[in-house]
Design a protein around this motif. Sequence first.
Motif, PDB file in Angstrom:
ATOM      1  N   ALA A  76     -12.636  35.920  10.019  1.00  0.00           N
ATOM      2  CA  ALA A  76     -11.990  34.711   9.488  1.00  0.00           C
ATOM      3  C   ALA A  76     -10.525  34.624   9.909  1.00  0.00           C
ATOM      4  O   ALA A  76      -9.775  35.600   9.795  1.00  0.00           O
ATOM      5  CB  ALA A  76     -12.101  34.684   7.974  1.00  0.00           C
ATOM      6  N   PRO A  77     -10.101  33.461  10.402  1.00  0.00           N
ATOM      7  CA  PRO A  77      -8.707  33.285  10.759  1.00  0.00           C
ATOM      8  C   PRO A  77      -7.827  33.211   9.510  1.00  0.00           C
ATOM      9  O   PRO A  77      -8.328  32.942   8.421  1.00  0.00           O
ATOM     10  CB  PRO A  77      -8.693  31.944  11.499  1.00  0.00           C
ATOM     11  CG  PRO A  77      -9.916  31.228  11.031  1.00  0.00           C
ATOM     12  CD  PRO A  77     -10.911  32.282  10.639  1.00  0.00           C
ATOM     13  N   GLU A  78      -6.553  33.451   9.713  1.00  0.00           N
ATOM     14  CA  GLU A  78      -5.597  33.450   8.602  1.00  0.00           C
ATOM     15  C   GLU A  78      -5.574  32.120   7.848  1.00  0.00           C
ATOM     16  O   GLU A  78      -5.271  32.055   6.675  1.00  0.00           O
ATOM     17  CB  GLU A  78      -4.183  33.735   9.134  1.00  0.00           C
ATOM     18  CG  GLU A  78      -3.999  35.140   9.668  1.00  0.00           C
ATOM     19  CD  GLU A  78      -3.485  36.090   8.601  1.00  0.00           C
ATOM     20  OE1 GLU A  78      -2.720  35.644   7.732  1.00  0.00           O
ATOM     21  OE2 GLU A  78      -3.862  37.274   8.646  1.00  0.00           O
TER      22      GLU A  78
ATOM     23  N   GLU B 164     -21.190  18.975   9.041  1.00  0.00           N
ATOM     24  CA  GLU B 164     -21.822  19.579  10.220  1.00  0.00           C
ATOM     25  C   GLU B 164     -21.018  20.788  10.715  1.00  0.00           C
ATOM     26  O   GLU B 164     -21.571  21.844  11.014  1.00  0.00           O
ATOM     27  CB  GLU B 164     -21.966  18.526  11.332  1.00  0.00           C
ATOM     28  CG  GLU B 164     -22.732  18.995  12.547  1.00  0.00           C
ATOM     29  CD  GLU B 164     -24.167  19.453  12.239  1.00  0.00           C
ATOM     30  OE1 GLU B 164     -24.751  18.978  11.238  1.00  0.00           O
ATOM     31  OE2 GLU B 164     -24.686  20.296  12.986  1.00  0.00           O
ATOM     32  N   SER B 165     -19.705  20.634  10.763  1.00  0.00           N
ATOM     33  CA  SER B 165     -18.842  21.717  11.232  1.00  0.00           C
ATOM     34  C   SER B 165     -18.905  22.928  10.291  1.00  0.00           C
ATOM     35  O   SER B 165     -18.981  24.076  10.729  1.00  0.00           O
ATOM     36  CB  SER B 165     -17.417  21.183  11.385  1.00  0.00           C
ATOM     37  OG  SER B 165     -16.487  22.221  11.337  1.00  0.00           O
ATOM     38  N   MET B 166     -18.890  22.655   8.990  1.00  0.00           N
ATOM     39  CA  MET B 166     -18.977  23.747   8.011  1.00  0.00           C
ATOM     40  C   MET B 166     -20.318  24.453   8.133  1.00  0.00           C
ATOM     41  O   MET B 166     -20.384  25.690   8.133  1.00  0.00           O
ATOM     42  CB  MET B 166     -18.851  23.196   6.582  1.00  0.00           C
ATOM     43  CG  MET B 166     -17.468  22.740   6.181  1.00  0.00           C
ATOM     44  SD  MET B 166     -17.463  22.213   4.443  1.00  0.00           S
ATOM     45  CE  MET B 166     -17.157  20.475   4.606  1.00  0.00           C
ATOM     46  N   ALA B 167     -21.395  23.670   8.246  1.00  0.00           N
ATOM     47  CA  ALA B 167     -22.740  24.255   8.324  1.00  0.00           C
ATOM     48  C   ALA B 167     -22.877  25.138   9.569  1.00  0.00           C
ATOM     49  O   ALA B 167     -23.420  26.243   9.496  1.00  0.00           O
ATOM     50  CB  ALA B 167     -23.798  23.150   8.316  1.00  0.00           C
TER      51      ALA B 167
END
Length: 142
Positions: free
Chosen positions: A47-49, A77-80
Amino acid sequence: MGLSEKTIEICKATAPVLTEHGEAITTKMYDILFRDYPETKALFGEAPEDQHKKLAAAIVAYASNMDNLEVLGKAVESMAQRHVKTDVKPEHYPMVGVSLLGAIKEVLGDAATDDILEAWKEAYFYLGDILIAREKEIYETA
Ligand code: HEM
């Protein structure tokens, strides 16, 4: 089945307060999540900061578009896609939900009435179910 009018109204009305405390709430949420459900920590290995900010932004976007969910289509869509890449599963949703509600309660204090917490619980799981359904499709076609 959509969200109740009451839930939409409460979430919209409290969106500015959540925006104001967005970072504090999401930071607290991760504290609670990793303390009570340490098994979720591995999911965030890469995970990025700025992950906190993304989640805060998603919550706010959701609140502002609660009665106009199509607007959120691209974000969903992006989250999924991201969730499937990081192996997020349906059973993780209640863990994040409980942690998020606990964080809202702690940060807002007395301002977090039962009605407000109930509305956000309903809203969180409503979005959660949409994500879970889309993620199921992606897992099945992978
Ligand atoms: C309604 C519930 C949720 C919302 C609104 C949400 C929101 C988001 C957003 C906005 C992103 C960034 C997507 C991107 O980079 O484009 C993200 C990524 C992520 N979420 Fe969620 N999420 C939810 C539930 C969960 C659950 C239940 C878990 C499991 C513990 C989880 C774990 C993750 C992970 C591991 C990432 C990727 C972090 C990274 O490597 O970038 N999320 N989520």
